[in-house]
Design a protein around this motif. Structure first.
Motif, PDB file in Angstrom:
ATOM      1  N   HIS A   1       4.117   7.492   4.811  1.00 12.49           N
ATOM      2  CA  HIS A   1       2.931   8.033   5.515  1.00 12.49           C
ATOM      3  C   HIS A   1       2.345   7.100   6.585  1.00 12.49           C
ATOM      4  O   HIS A   1       1.808   7.557   7.571  1.00 12.49           O
ATOM      5  CB  HIS A   1       1.836   8.440   4.518  1.00 12.49           C
ATOM      6  N   ASP A   2       2.453   5.790   6.391  1.00 15.20           N
ATOM      7  CA  ASP A   2       1.851   4.854   7.357  1.00 15.20           C
ATOM      8  C   ASP A   2       2.896   4.214   8.280  1.00 15.20           C
ATOM      9  O   ASP A   2       2.627   3.169   8.884  1.00 15.20           O
ATOM     10  CB  ASP A   2       1.082   3.747   6.611  1.00 15.20           C
TER      11      ASP A   2
ATOM     12  N   HIS B   1      -3.045  13.052   7.130  1.00 15.34           N
ATOM     13  CA  HIS B   1      -3.633  12.083   6.185  1.00 15.34           C
ATOM     14  C   HIS B   1      -4.738  11.230   6.811  1.00 15.34           C
ATOM     15  O   HIS B   1      -5.501  10.589   6.094  1.00 15.34           O
ATOM     16  CB  HIS B   1      -2.552  11.198   5.548  1.00 15.34           C
TER      17      HIS B   1
ATOM     18  N   HIS C   1       0.854  -1.207   0.000  1.00 12.30           N
ATOM     19  CA  HIS C   1       0.000   0.000   0.000  1.00 12.30           C
ATOM     20  C   HIS C   1       0.890   1.258   0.000  1.00 12.30           C
ATOM     21  O   HIS C   1       0.625   2.216  -0.728  1.00 12.30           O
ATOM     22  CB  HIS C   1      -0.924  -0.032   1.227  1.00 12.30           C
TER      23      HIS C   1
ATOM     24  N   ASP D   1      -3.639   8.231  -0.703  1.00 12.89           N
ATOM     25  CA  ASP D   1      -3.839   7.152   0.279  1.00 12.89           C
ATOM     26  C   ASP D   1      -5.126   6.370  -0.011  1.00 12.89           C
ATOM     27  O   ASP D   1      -5.179   5.162   0.170  1.00 12.89           O
ATOM     28  CB  ASP D   1      -3.902   7.801   1.673  1.00 12.89           C
TER      29      ASP D   1
HETATM   30 FE   LIG Z   1      -2.308   4.607   4.157  1.00 12.92          FE
END
Ligand SMILES: [Fe+2]
Ligand SMILES: [Fe+2]
Length: 204
Positions: free
Chosen positions: A61-62, A120, A32, A138
């Motif tokens: 981002h994650d 986000h 992802h 995302d």
């Molecule tokens: Fe994500």
């Protein structure tokens, strides 16, 4: 501080983040993250945003997402991250703030890049173009797919909108998630509402 115009430095940083998230995230979340990086790059080119920053933020981002809940709360406490009323209940939301803090400390991300990671999860009325790109990327990255026909159709609609109007794309995603949140009788974070209002005010 990394020179974002130096492609070699950026490539090295991307490799470092890639190595870290490969270790720290599940395979599904790793894929992802790659998907978000690619989509963020695509959108950054469309909207004239720094492609190198978009790729770095998209990939990272994650980064805080898979810390167990207790670890998230502990990380927040130890690093003086403010936890609001909603985050105390929906601890998962904290991965935005935690991810931003990790990226500041580990990779020296700029404030703008940290904000894009922080925002986000819920959105934020102060989102700039980079943050909007990450927020949308995302949700629509190419690896996402839904079996349910209506969701699959919504995803295609969102992908189409994202190519022509990033504000509309943010609004579309917020509205979809608000409808879902209401149907499930879950808490709505006030930042999602203020983001939505800000976009609509700008359209009036
Ligand atoms: Fe994500
Ligand atoms: Fe996330």
């Amino acid at each position: 501080m990394i020179d974002f115009n130096n492609n070699k430095e950026v490539e090295e940083m991307l490799q470092k983040i890639d190595k870290d998230i490969k270790q720290e995230l599940s395979e599904k979340r790793y894929k992802h993250s790659i998907g978000v990086m690619q989509k963020a790059e695509e959108l950054a080119e469309i909207y004239g945003v720094d492609v190198n920053k978009a790729k770095l933020v998209g990939l990272a981002h994650d980064i805080g997402k898979e810390l167990p809940e207790e670890e998230k709360l502990r990380y927040a406490k130890e690093n003086k991250i403010e936890v609001d009323e909603i985050e105390k209940i929906n601890v998962g939301l904290l991965h935005g703030k935690i991810g931003a803090d990790i990226c500041k400390k580990r990779y020296d991300f700029t404030k703008e890049m940290q904000d894009a990671i922080q925002y986000h999860t819920t959105g934020n009325e102060n989102m700039d173009l980079l943050a909007k790109i990450i927020f949308v990327a995302d949700k629509i990255e190419d690896g996402r797919n839904y079996k349910e026909a209506e969701k699959a159709k919504q995803l295609e609609t969102a992908r189409g909108i994202a190519k022509s109007n990033i504000e509309e794309a943010v609004l579309y995603e917020i509205d979809s998630s608000l409808i879902y949140t209401m149907q499930k009788k879950k808490l709505i974070h006030p930042d999602s509402i203020s983001t939505r209002n800000k976009i609509i005010m700008n359209m009036i």
